[in-house]
Motif scaffolding. Structure first.
Motif, short mmCIF file in Angstrom:
data_model
loop_
_atom_site.label_atom_id
_atom_site.label_comp_id
_atom_site.label_asym_id
_atom_site.label_seq_id
_atom_site.Cartn_x
_atom_site.Cartn_y
_atom_site.Cartn_z
N SER A 42 0.77 -1.20 0.01
CA SER A 42 0.15 0.04 0.12
C SER A 42 0.90 1.30 0.02
CB SER A 42 -0.90 0.00 1.29
OG SER A 42 -1.89 -0.95 1.35
N LEU A 43 1.89 1.23 0.88
CA LEU A 43 2.99 2.36 0.80
C LEU A 43 3.53 2.46 -0.41
CD1 LEU A 43 4.35 4.43 2.35
CD2 LEU A 43 6.11 2.83 2.95
N ARG A 44 3.93 1.59 -1.22
CA ARG A 44 4.46 1.82 -2.59
C ARG A 44 3.53 2.18 -3.45
NH1 ARG A 44 6.95 -4.30 -2.33
NH2 ARG A 44 8.66 -3.91 -1.05
N GLU A 45 2.18 2.06 -3.51
CA GLU A 45 1.09 2.33 -4.50
C GLU A 45 1.13 3.97 -4.20
OE1 GLU A 45 -2.42 0.10 -4.22
OE2 GLU A 45 -1.30 -1.67 -4.78
N ALA A 46 1.04 4.22 -2.78
CA ALA A 46 0.80 5.42 -2.37
C ALA A 46 1.98 6.68 -2.95
CB ALA A 46 0.59 5.71 -0.89
N VAL A 47 3.30 5.73 -2.77
CA VAL A 47 4.32 6.81 -3.25
C VAL A 47 4.36 6.90 -4.70
CG1 VAL A 47 6.96 6.67 -3.51
CG2 VAL A 47 5.85 6.17 -1.35
N ARG A 48 4.01 5.92 -5.41
CA ARG A 48 3.84 5.85 -6.99
C ARG A 48 2.87 7.06 -7.35
NH1 ARG A 48 4.83 0.15 -7.20
NH2 ARG A 48 2.58 -0.20 -6.74
N ALA A 49 1.76 7.21 -6.47
CA ALA A 49 0.63 8.13 -6.88
C ALA A 49 1.37 9.29 -6.49
CB ALA A 49 -0.48 7.86 -6.16
N LEU A 50 1.78 9.67 -5.60
CA LEU A 50 2.55 10.80 -5.02
C LEU A 50 3.86 11.58 -6.05
CD1 LEU A 50 2.28 10.49 -1.23
CD2 LEU A 50 0.80 12.26 -2.44
N VAL A 51 4.45 10.41 -6.63
CA VAL A 51 5.38 10.78 -7.32
C VAL A 51 4.66 11.32 -8.85
CG1 VAL A 51 7.29 9.71 -9.13
CG2 VAL A 51 7.23 9.20 -6.59
N ALA A 52 3.59 10.62 -9.37
CA ALA A 52 2.93 11.23 -10.07
C ALA A 52 2.44 12.44 -10.35
CB ALA A 52 2.12 10.19 -10.70
N MET A 53 2.09 12.81 -9.12
CA MET A 53 1.46 14.31 -8.52
C MET A 53 2.58 15.39 -8.50
SD MET A 53 -1.39 13.32 -5.64
CE MET A 53 -2.24 11.83 -5.83
#
Length: 234
Positions: A42-53
């Motif tokens: 879940s943390l990795r998915e969140a980090v990927r999303a925040l990188v995209a933002m």
């Protein structure tokens, strides 16, 4: 709230609170996951999303960091949204522009110099000879950007560019009688410049509002024409 969304909000909260200030490196994945009560996936998915933002950035072989959080980074995704917006979405973006730009141009009217007026006149003289939507839009962007930059607020400048990108402007002009639109837009630009040259904030705001309202009408007419064509084709 989905687990990933919850993870995103928790990391954002750490940034907002100052626990993770701009430019700081995120803790090790295992430690951060434990701290936030999340699985590592879940943390990795969140980090990927925040990188995209553009809220987080990754440095190869070094880790993940909080970005500079500068407006131009965070609003980058909105630029794409404006590029692809059509119909009601494009009209909504122009409504935002109509709410912001007249007041910005009014401020510019109190700060414009003779050199600015001369530079804007050159741009309008060139735009009078534009023969394509693309050529006109390049000069249109330059005209409006020069005016807004007189306000001295980079965030405002960026917001106004976001709600009216080159791609969106070209689409608007192509969706109607381009030749007539170029003449009309040029005439409205001349009125804005005359108000600036007169150092009249109220007139500058009014002429700008008329200009953007005209663009809104073109978008509405283009959208209505598309719906009629689709209905006939169906």
């Amino acid at each position: 709230m989905a687990v990933t969304d919850d993870a995103i909000e928790k990391i954002k909260a750490m940034i907002v609170s100052g626990e993770l200030p701009e430019g700081s490196r995120l803790p090790r994945e295992e430690a951060l996951a434990d701290q936030l009560g999340l699985s590592r996936n879940s943390l990795r998915e969140a980090v990927r999303a925040l990188v995209a933002m553009r809220i987080l950035i990754t440095r190869q072989g070094d880790g993940t960091y909080v970005s500079s959080l500068e407006p131009h980074l965070l609003l980058d995704g909105l630029t794409f949204a404006s590029d692809v917006a059509q119909g009601p979405a494009a009209a909504q973006l122009l409504q935002v522009r109509r709410l912001l730009e007249p007041q910005a141009v009014a401020l510019a009217a109190s700060r414009v110099t003779e050199d600015d007026v001369a530079a804007l006149t050159v741009i309008l003289d060139r735009s009078a000879h534009a023969t394509t939507a693309e050529e006109f839009v390049e000069l249109d962007v330059a005209f409006h950007r020069h005016i807004i930059e007189l306000v001295g607020n980079p965030v405002l400048s960026l917001l106004l560019e976001v709600v009216s990108t080159r791609t969106q402007r070209v689409r608007v002009l192509r969706g109607i009688d381009t030749a007539a639109a170029l003449v009309s837009a040029h005439r409205e630009h001349q009125a804005i410049l005359a108000a600036l040259a007169a150092r009249d904030p109220a007139l500058a705001a009014a002429t700008t509002a008329v200009h953007v309202a005209g663009l809104e009408q073109w978008v509405a007419e283009g959208s209505a024409a598309s719906h009629r064509s689709a209905a006939v084709g169906g």
